[in-house]
Motif scaffolding. Structure first.
Motif, mmCIF file in Angstrom:
data_model
loop_
_atom_site.group_PDB
_atom_site.id
_atom_site.type_symbol
_atom_site.label_atom_id
_atom_site.label_comp_id
_atom_site.label_asym_id
_atom_site.label_seq_id
_atom_site.Cartn_x
_atom_site.Cartn_y
_atom_site.Cartn_z
ATOM 1 N N ALA A 83 0.831 -1.206 0.000
ATOM 2 C CA ALA A 83 0.000 0.000 0.000
ATOM 3 C C ALA A 83 0.864 1.255 0.000
ATOM 4 C CB ALA A 83 -0.902 0.007 1.233
ATOM 5 N N VAL A 84 0.313 2.305 -0.600
ATOM 6 C CA VAL A 84 0.968 3.622 -0.632
ATOM 7 C C VAL A 84 -0.104 4.672 -0.405
ATOM 8 C CG1 VAL A 84 2.276 5.257 -2.055
ATOM 9 C CG2 VAL A 84 2.739 2.800 -2.235
ATOM 10 N N ARG A 85 0.222 5.659 0.411
ATOM 11 C CA ARG A 85 -0.719 6.771 0.589
ATOM 12 C C ARG A 85 -1.051 7.352 -0.780
ATOM 13 N NH1 ARG A 85 -1.001 8.602 5.968
ATOM 14 N NH2 ARG A 85 0.693 7.848 7.276
ATOM 15 N N PRO A 86 -2.321 7.669 -1.025
ATOM 16 C CA PRO A 86 -2.726 8.137 -2.359
ATOM 17 C C PRO A 86 -1.878 9.272 -2.931
ATOM 18 C CG PRO A 86 -4.658 7.637 -1.070
ATOM 19 C CD PRO A 86 -3.472 7.494 -0.135
ATOM 20 N N LYS A 87 -1.500 10.236 -2.113
ATOM 21 C CA LYS A 87 -0.688 11.360 -2.591
ATOM 22 C C LYS A 87 0.647 10.895 -3.187
ATOM 23 C CE LYS A 87 1.792 15.386 -0.798
ATOM 24 N NZ LYS A 87 2.098 16.192 0.375
ATOM 25 N N TRP A 88 1.133 9.753 -2.728
ATOM 26 C CA TRP A 88 2.450 9.267 -3.119
ATOM 27 C C TRP A 88 2.388 8.096 -4.104
ATOM 28 C CZ3 TRP A 88 6.173 12.446 -1.698
ATOM 29 C CH2 TRP A 88 5.945 13.287 -0.615
ATOM 30 N N GLN A 89 1.189 7.708 -4.535
ATOM 31 C CA GLN A 89 1.081 6.615 -5.499
ATOM 32 C C GLN A 89 1.681 7.036 -6.832
ATOM 33 O OE1 GLN A 89 -3.072 5.418 -5.359
ATOM 34 N NE2 GLN A 89 -2.823 4.512 -3.333
ATOM 35 N N ARG A 90 2.233 6.048 -7.516
ATOM 36 C CA ARG A 90 2.881 6.249 -8.824
ATOM 37 C C ARG A 90 4.135 7.134 -8.735
ATOM 38 N NH1 ARG A 90 -2.337 5.693 -9.357
ATOM 39 N NH2 ARG A 90 -3.211 4.250 -10.862
ATOM 40 N N THR A 91 4.787 7.094 -7.597
ATOM 41 C CA THR A 91 6.036 7.845 -7.431
ATOM 42 C C THR A 91 7.228 6.929 -7.180
ATOM 43 O OG1 THR A 91 5.771 8.077 -5.033
ATOM 44 C CG2 THR A 91 4.790 9.810 -6.433
ATOM 45 N N GLY A 92 6.972 5.616 -7.086
ATOM 46 C CA GLY A 92 8.049 4.669 -6.814
ATOM 47 C C GLY A 92 8.120 4.228 -5.371
ATOM 48 N N ALA A 93 7.291 4.797 -4.504
ATOM 49 C CA ALA A 93 7.332 4.414 -3.087
ATOM 50 C C ALA A 93 6.948 2.948 -2.896
ATOM 51 C CB ALA A 93 6.405 5.306 -2.268
ATOM 52 N N GLY A 94 5.921 2.510 -3.605
ATOM 53 C CA GLY A 94 5.501 1.114 -3.490
ATOM 54 C C GLY A 94 6.572 0.170 -4.008
ATOM 55 N N SER A 95 7.136 0.492 -5.154
ATOM 56 C CA SER A 95 8.201 -0.346 -5.715
ATOM 57 C C SER A 95 9.400 -0.410 -4.776
ATOM 58 C CB SER A 95 8.647 0.185 -7.081
ATOM 59 O OG SER A 95 7.631 0.001 -8.032
ATOM 60 N N ALA A 96 9.738 0.713 -4.161
ATOM 61 C CA ALA A 96 10.861 0.732 -3.218
ATOM 62 C C ALA A 96 10.575 -0.187 -2.025
ATOM 63 C CB ALA A 96 11.126 2.153 -2.742
ATOM 64 N N ALA A 97 9.346 -0.144 -1.505
ATOM 65 C CA ALA A 97 8.985 -1.000 -0.372
ATOM 66 C C ALA A 97 9.020 -2.471 -0.768
ATOM 67 C CB ALA A 97 7.615 -0.613 0.170
ATOM 68 N N VAL A 98 8.499 -2.794 -1.949
ATOM 69 C CA VAL A 98 8.506 -4.191 -2.402
ATOM 70 C C VAL A 98 9.940 -4.676 -2.600
ATOM 71 C CG1 VAL A 98 7.884 -5.759 -4.286
ATOM 72 C CG2 VAL A 98 6.199 -4.131 -3.411
ATOM 73 N N ARG A 99 10.761 -3.887 -3.263
ATOM 74 C CA ARG A 99 12.158 -4.295 -3.476
ATOM 75 C C ARG A 99 12.886 -4.491 -2.146
ATOM 76 N NH1 ARG A 99 11.611 -0.744 -7.988
ATOM 77 N NH2 ARG A 99 11.713 -1.972 -9.898
ATOM 78 N N ALA A 100 12.643 -3.601 -1.202
ATOM 79 C CA ALA A 100 13.275 -3.734 0.120
ATOM 80 C C ALA A 100 12.785 -4.997 0.825
ATOM 81 C CB ALA A 100 12.987 -2.502 0.964
ATOM 82 N N ALA A 101 11.500 -5.305 0.704
ATOM 83 C CA ALA A 101 10.955 -6.515 1.336
ATOM 84 C C ALA A 101 11.577 -7.771 0.726
ATOM 85 C CB ALA A 101 9.435 -6.535 1.197
#
Length: 170
Positions: A83-101
């Motif tokens: 999940a990513v806060r809506p304001k930050w969606q499509r900015t790479g935050a989700g991908s960064a979290a998945v890659r880190a996981a």
């Protein structure tokens, strides 16, 4: 909004922020409640596999969770929810979290990950259609939505049925 993300494992201080991220990202509280239930399940929760993507000020904006599941009797991980806060969606935050996981899982010696999710999103991390590996579920889902990933070339994906942790209810 920069695209440099600080990724780190969730701490006790992040629990409320993780809940807020999931509440904001999804239309119902179901995913936020699922995260809380998984955190309380010692058979599912693995310390260090709940990852945060934070902005440059350290505020958590994205979250990716890996918990224990099995493919038949072989231990694996389930990636859900992300999940990513809506304001930050499509900015790479989700991908960064998945890659880190996924990196954290590799560092813990885990070998296999499954995800039930958007077929256009998860292949960027190396996920492929699970059915191509002989992996399925006990419920009907679109074939392209169930994907799997081997974290280690020396441990190919096993064939079998995914058995999720009890909080998933499947």
């Amino acid at each position: 909004m920069g695209n440099t993300w600080i990724t780190r494992a969730e701490t006790v201080a992040d629990i409320s922020a993780v809940r807020e991220i999931n509440l904001a990202a999804f239309p119902t509280p179901e995913e936020a409640d699922l995260v809380d239930a998984l955190r309380a399940d010692p058979a599912a929760w693995i310390e260090g596999l709940s990852l945060i993507a934070a902005d440059e000020d350290g505020r958590p904006v994205g979250h990716a969770l890996l918990t224990r599941c099995h493919i038949d009797s072989t231990p694996a991980l389930c990636l859900a929810p992300c999940a990513v806060r809506p304001k930050w969606q499509r900015t790479g935050a989700g991908s960064a979290a998945v890659r880190a996981a996924l990196a954290a899982a590799r560092s813990l010696g885990e070998h296999h990950v499954v995800v039930l999710g958007h077929p256009a999103y998860y292949p960027r991390f190396g996920f492929t259609r699970a059915s191509g590996h002989g992996i399925g579920l006990t419920i009907d889902v679109p074939d392209e939505a169930l994907m799997a990933l081997s974290l280690d070339a020396d441990h190919p994906l096993p064939r079998g049925t995914v058995h999720y942790a009890a909080p998933f209810g499947i």
